[in-house]
Design a protein around this motif. Sequence first.
Motif, mmCIF file in Angstrom:
data_model
loop_
_atom_site.group_PDB
_atom_site.id
_atom_site.type_symbol
_atom_site.label_atom_id
_atom_site.label_comp_id
_atom_site.label_asym_id
_atom_site.label_seq_id
_atom_site.Cartn_x
_atom_site.Cartn_y
_atom_site.Cartn_z
ATOM 1 N N GLN A 25 22.362 33.190 14.563
ATOM 2 C CA GLN A 25 23.108 32.979 15.804
ATOM 3 C C GLN A 25 24.577 33.365 15.674
ATOM 4 O O GLN A 25 25.270 33.537 16.673
ATOM 5 C CB GLN A 25 22.994 31.512 16.234
ATOM 6 N N TRP A 50 27.321 35.659 15.539
ATOM 7 C CA TRP A 50 27.587 37.084 15.851
ATOM 8 C C TRP A 50 29.036 37.364 15.473
ATOM 9 O O TRP A 50 29.938 36.586 15.816
ATOM 10 C CB TRP A 50 27.371 37.333 17.352
ATOM 11 N N GLU A 70 22.495 38.920 20.853
ATOM 12 C CA GLU A 70 21.618 38.040 20.082
ATOM 13 C C GLU A 70 20.823 38.844 19.051
ATOM 14 O O GLU A 70 20.494 40.011 19.274
ATOM 15 C CB GLU A 70 20.666 37.265 20.998
ATOM 16 N N THR A 116 17.365 38.504 16.769
ATOM 17 C CA THR A 116 16.133 37.722 16.722
ATOM 18 C C THR A 116 15.175 38.373 15.715
ATOM 19 O O THR A 116 15.132 39.605 15.594
ATOM 20 C CB THR A 116 15.466 37.686 18.110
ATOM 21 N N ARG A 121 17.875 33.408 22.631
ATOM 22 C CA ARG A 121 19.123 32.794 23.095
ATOM 23 C C ARG A 121 19.110 32.483 24.589
ATOM 24 O O ARG A 121 19.647 31.491 25.028
ATOM 25 C CB ARG A 121 20.259 33.761 22.775
ATOM 26 N N SER A 163 18.664 43.238 17.013
ATOM 27 C CA SER A 163 19.956 42.767 17.538
ATOM 28 C C SER A 163 20.242 43.564 18.806
ATOM 29 O O SER A 163 20.094 44.783 18.820
ATOM 30 C CB SER A 163 21.075 43.007 16.523
#
Length: 671
Positions: free
Chosen positions: A206, A208, A216, A218, A234, A291
Amino acid sequence: MPLPPAFSWYQSRLWGGRVLALVGLLALGGVLWGLVQAYQSREEHTRHQIERELHTVNYLQTQSLLDWREQRLIDASTLADDSMFAQSASQWLQVPGATVLTLRIQERLRIFQERAKYTAVYLLDAQGRLWLTPHGDTNGRLPAPEMQALQEALAQAIVTVVEPRRDDFFAFPFLSVIVPLFEGTEPVGAVWLVSDVRTNLYTKLQTWPTPRETAESTLFSRHGDEVRALSPLRHDTNGKSVFQLSQMPPDDPVVQAMAGARGVLYGHDYRGRAVMAMASAVPDSPWIMVSKIDVAEAFADTQLREILALSLPVSLLLLLAGLVFAYVQRRAWRRERELKTQLQRNMRWLEGAQKAASVGYFAFDLDQKQFLMSSMANEIFGMSHTGVLSLQEWMSAIPEEDCQRVLTIHRDAMAQRTPLRTQYRIQRMDNQALRWVEVWGEYEVEVEQDRVARMIGTIQDITERKQSEQELTNYRTALEEKVRLDPMTQIPNRRALDEHVVLEWHRAMRNHTPLSLLMIDVDHFKAYNDHYGHVAGDECLRQVAAAIAACASRAGELAARYGGEEFSVLLPDTDVEQAQQSAERIRAAVEALAMEHADSSVAGCVTVSIGTTSIQPVFTPTPALDVCTEPDTVPQAAQTLFEQADAALYQAKQQGRNRVVAYASTVAQAD
Ligand SMILES: Nc1nc2c(ncn2[C@@H]2O[C@H](COP(=O)(O)OP(=O)(O)OP(=O)(O)O)[C@@H](O)[C@H]2O)c(=O)[nH]1
């Protein structure tokens, strides 16, 4: 034909303006083209920058994940290499429940858990049965995936990782690390290390590196048609983490990544938003790290920057255009002001000239039925209000007896479309004074509709001129009368007689009526003069003239002084008999005056002798006889009248005076 200088100047200015406008357009086009190029270049640059950012973020996230995983493996390897612990665990597993050993193993597990920050730690035997935790006894069995990992770990004597997953075993998603324990080469059991990935792993994803609203990262993994999000999405408020590949939009970057695409991907994510994404595989795992960031946010800054960057040249352009516009407006305004001043000056001159000449101008609108009047036209009509005069008002200003005539003149001019030239009287509206006006007008024709639309013209007060003309006429009439009047006797003179003879001669000729003439002479007048003097002679002539004139009072009759003491009387429509009678009346009238004449051989008073003649004038083809071109010249035929009357007079004198003698032939034919 050479152009007039003003036209050439206008033409050159026109061309100059066109060239300037073309240059301006080209310059504007160039600036816009440059701005578009700059914008595209900046956008491309930004795109590469964001792609690099995504790449870096994805790399860092993957690296962070790997580091975390690596750390888990290192920690696990430390435990696996702890032979003392393996020996203790082996002993304890052979005789579970030994208190001292239990405490020692629990202490080791607790220290390990706290140092490596595991959520749960279990000691288990080689069959996968759970025995001990750092806090006490336990029971149960390893879940199936971990069981499989245990068998691998024991078979290969290596630490085995089970990727993050969800299971009913725990209420949270977890990662399992199976640490095999060996006593010598003999497997004795294992330690099951459990990490809650929400607190350990997700926090890393999470984070960044740059502040982004929509960014986000993942982790995804594929299981047949299923795609599982290993870390929470997110923006997915439903907590959904499993998707069907076949139901996802094909341009979703996750779908593209699952199909093998790597690197920068564009498409729409699970929210349907346009995104740019970076997909890369996590080494030594089935995980795909995706991303992504919303395109709108990614380029928002750029667009803002571009807008700010563009605003400067655009502002300059607008400023420049504003300045040019203001300059052109100012010139136009100055030109308009100049023209206005000129116009006002010309109008003042025109008004002044009109006032001096008492000339106003007007336009009559046939549709509106009203006159638009200049101030001088207003003044002429004595209008209290200015500008507009209705047809009704105009008509009421014309005296009733003139109105029909004036309207007819206007109507005829309009019907024949001829210029209007007329004079008529008006009654001023302010003081009711009668004034004469002269109107000159032109009718304006609308060619398309072939109809008269309006009349434009001038109106001039000519009252003074009219009065002068009238005075002149009166003067001329009086003068003419005077020219035909004998000043002494105040009766018509010879000239008047001659003119009258011409008129009556022609009238008698036309009407076939007789025309008579009497020639009268005062008897012994020389003697009268000699006896009484010239002044008395004059007075005598005046009384004789008055007496003769009184006897010639019929219409058309004229008594005139022929000259000296001779008189004539013209008697139209009178035959010889009637002439005799008239002559006798005259003779008697003079005698009746009873003016003393001591030296007269005829009587003791003034007497007259009269010769008469009467002629019937007839038409003769000989122009010289009866055609008179000069009004005051007696036609030759009429001269006969005088000759015959004179001859008769001579006879009267010869026969003793104070008598009337007719010409020998009573009706003479003019030959
Ligand atoms: N007082 C006066 N005498 C005038 C005027 N005109 C002519 N006489 C005179 O009139 C006289 C005319 O005389 P005569 O032509 O000889 O004629 P008479 O004396 O009347 O004689 P008979 O005509 O033959 O009877 C002249 O003496 C003129 O001077 C005038 O205007 N006033």
